[in-house]
Design a protein around this motif. Structure first.
Motif, PDB file in Angstrom:
ATOM      1  N   PHE A 120       0.834  -1.204   0.000  1.00 40.19           N
ATOM      2  CA  PHE A 120       0.000   0.000   0.000  1.00 40.19           C
ATOM      3  C   PHE A 120       0.866   1.250   0.000  1.00 40.19           C
ATOM      4  N   ALA A 124       1.087   3.943  -3.001  1.00 36.85           N
ATOM      5  CA  ALA A 124       0.644   5.320  -2.747  1.00 36.85           C
ATOM      6  C   ALA A 124       1.681   6.324  -3.255  1.00 36.85           C
ATOM      7  N   MET A 129      -3.988   5.813  -6.545  1.00 40.92           N
ATOM      8  CA  MET A 129      -4.806   4.998  -5.647  1.00 40.92           C
ATOM      9  C   MET A 129      -6.233   5.528  -5.563  1.00 40.92           C
ATOM     10  N   LYS A 130      -7.135   4.625  -5.241  1.00 41.09           N
ATOM     11  CA  LYS A 130      -8.533   5.016  -4.995  1.00 41.09           C
ATOM     12  C   LYS A 130      -8.806   4.880  -3.499  1.00 41.09           C
ATOM     13  N   ILE A 131      -9.834   5.610  -3.026  1.00 42.93           N
ATOM     14  CA  ILE A 131     -10.161   5.543  -1.601  1.00 42.93           C
ATOM     15  C   ILE A 131     -10.519   4.107  -1.213  1.00 42.93           C
ATOM     16  N   ASN A 133      -9.163   1.425  -2.145  1.00 41.87           N
ATOM     17  CA  ASN A 133      -7.944   0.654  -1.844  1.00 41.87           C
ATOM     18  C   ASN A 133      -7.581   0.780  -0.368  1.00 41.87           C
ATOM     19  N   ALA A 134      -7.774   1.994   0.192  1.00 39.18           N
ATOM     20  CA  ALA A 134      -7.489   2.200   1.614  1.00 39.18           C
ATOM     21  C   ALA A 134      -8.529   1.487   2.471  1.00 39.18           C
ATOM     22  N   ARG A 152     -10.888  11.298   1.162  1.00 36.92           N
ATOM     23  CA  ARG A 152      -9.727  10.947   0.338  1.00 36.92           C
ATOM     24  C   ARG A 152      -8.431  10.900   1.146  1.00 36.92           C
ATOM     25  N   ILE A 155      -6.168   7.730   2.214  1.00 39.75           N
ATOM     26  CA  ILE A 155      -5.100   7.111   1.425  1.00 39.75           C
ATOM     27  C   ILE A 155      -3.742   7.512   1.996  1.00 39.75           C
TER      28      ILE A 155
END
Ligand SMILES: [Zn+2]
Length: 448
Positions: A120, A124, A129-131, A133-134, A152, A155
């Motif tokens: 991750f 990053a 990255m997309k939210i 993914n977090a 957002r 991330i």
């Protein structure tokens, strides 16, 4: 407990590092426990909707007695300060906070979940990255979090917390540097910064290259202080804490509210994806190191930018791309203008609209041979083509030659690594002077 925070600032004010400094000092004052040196993590510098500098922060607080009650209290303090100090009215400000408490840390270590955090963090800095993914990791590891507006900031918060988790296990796994930030008193925010330039130049000269990117000597500019209305007075970057404090002690400036030292991924080039790691297709908003040969002679276009094409030697789908040295890279463009078709080079930079925005270049092997129409042996005149595939003929005496002459030229530039000057450098880009220890076979030409 490790706490990661991101996206509390806007172009108009605040700074996530300042919020971090305020929090660390407040938690210390209340005697909650030992607090680590905070981390400042620069994320992918090409992200279009980034905040200024795209930096996130994290720190660790050690809570010994009454751990659970204190964890709750610390979380409340963090949430209150983030809600209070974030630039919430600004559309692009979307704060996020991630808490990794000791139970979560055990879960991460027990199941070797730190691989998840490693991926991750690295993504990053290098990918887009997309939210979600977090969220995936937050829910997988059952992490507590706090976020406002479109969230957002989660991330960067998770990336900064991950960086600290990884450094805790292996302190030298990632290259890192330091930055000492000095913050202005509130009544001065938005006013002109009062900094004694002469003392800064002296401090810089006395501590460079253990500190760097304080002064751009060639362009005669201090580059360690922002020009925005944010709380940062200036930041001193370097590889040695002692040298940084030595520089700081000898600088004269307006009185500060506080200062804070950060461990950071600035100056490490961690955003660069190496040739062999690049996917088949080069992607916009990613940064690369690419090998190849100069395919077209450089030319200066409107605005003073210099462009040329490179024929790529990697396995990527693209055979050739455009490279650009923008006008603000100043003297770096003089090096680029000296490139010649056939020079073997490595380019370092970010891809936007299929053009590589140059941060560094290595001239690996210059093409110093120039093919010219031959000179007549008898009368010294330059010979002319006698027609396609028919060699060359002297117009005066009729002498004939089959091939061109090969002449060794002086291109006016040495082989080695060149970089944009500090005034045009991104936070995350590695200054060449940091590469001075990497072996004698790489000649470096630091630009400053
Ligand atoms: Zn002749």
């Amino acid at each position: 407990m490790i706490i990661g925070i991101d996206d509390t600032d806007s172009r108009k004010g605040m700074c996530t590092t300042y919020l971090c400094a305020v929090l660390v000092d407040e938690l210390k004052k209340h005697g909650y426990g030992n607090i680590s040196t905070p981390r400042l993590v620069r994320l992918n510098p090409c992200i279009p909707f980034k905040t200024r500098g795209n930096g996130a922060v994290s720190f660790e607080i050690e809570l010994s007695v009454e751990k659970e009650r204190k964890e709750r209290e610390v979380k409340e303090v963090v949430k209150a300060r983030v809600s209070e100090l974030s630039e919430l009215r600004e559309e692009g400000t979307n704060p996020g906070v991630v808490f990794i408490d000791d139970h979560a840390l055990d879960r991460i270590r027990g199941k070797e979940n730190d691989g998840m955090l490693k991926n991750f963090y690295e993504n990053a800095v290098r990918e887009v990255m997309k939210i979600k993914n977090a969220y995936e990791i937050i829910s997988n590891l059952h992490l507590d979090y706090f976020a406002l507006k479109n969230k957002r900031g989660l991330i960067g918060a998770l990336a900064a917390a991950s960086f600290l988790v990884l450094q805790k296990t292996k302190p030298n796994y990632y290259d890192f540097t330091y930055e000492l930030m000095a913050y202005r008193r509130k009544e001065r925010w938005g006013t002109l910064r009062v900094i004694d330039e002469a003392s800064v130049r002296k401090s810089d000269a006395a501590t460079y290259p253990l500190t760097w990117d304080t002064v751009d000597v060639a362009n005669n500019k201090l580059v360690f202080a922002p020009h925005s209305p944010c709380p940062v007075l200036f930041g001193i970057r370097g590889d040695s804490v002692d040298a940084i404090y030595k520089a700081y002690e000898h600088m004269h400036a307006e009185p500060v509210e506080r200062e804070k030292l950060f461990i950071t991924n600035q100056g490490t080039d961690f955003h660069l994806i190496k040739c062999e790691e690049a996917k088949e297709k080069l992607q916009d908003y990613h940064s690369y190191v690419l090998d190849g040969v100069v395919g077209s002679n450089p030319r200066t276009i409107e605005g003073g930018h210099v462009v040329f094409s490179i024929l790529l030697s990697g396995k990527t789908e693209e055979r050739s791309i455009e490279c650009i040295a923008y006008e603000p890279t100043k003297g770096f463009r003089d090096i680029i203008r000296k490139l010649r078709v056939g020079d073997e080079i490595t380019v370092f930079g970010s891809l936007k609209k299929k053009t590589l925005n140059l941060e560094k270049i290595e001239l690996r092997k210059l093409n110093l041979v120039e093919e010219r129409n031959p000179r007549c042996d008898k009368c010294g005149r330059t010979m002319e083509s006698a027609g396609r595939l028919q060699g060359y003929r002297c117009k005066r005496c009729g002498t004939h030659r089959a091939d061109k002459d090969s002449v060794i030229v002086d291109s006016g530039v040495e082989e080695g690594l060149y970089e944009v000057p500090p005034v045009a450098r991104r936070h995350i880009s590695k200054p060449l002077v940091r590469m001075r220890m990497e072996g004698a076979n790489r000649k470096i030409h630091p630009g400053r």
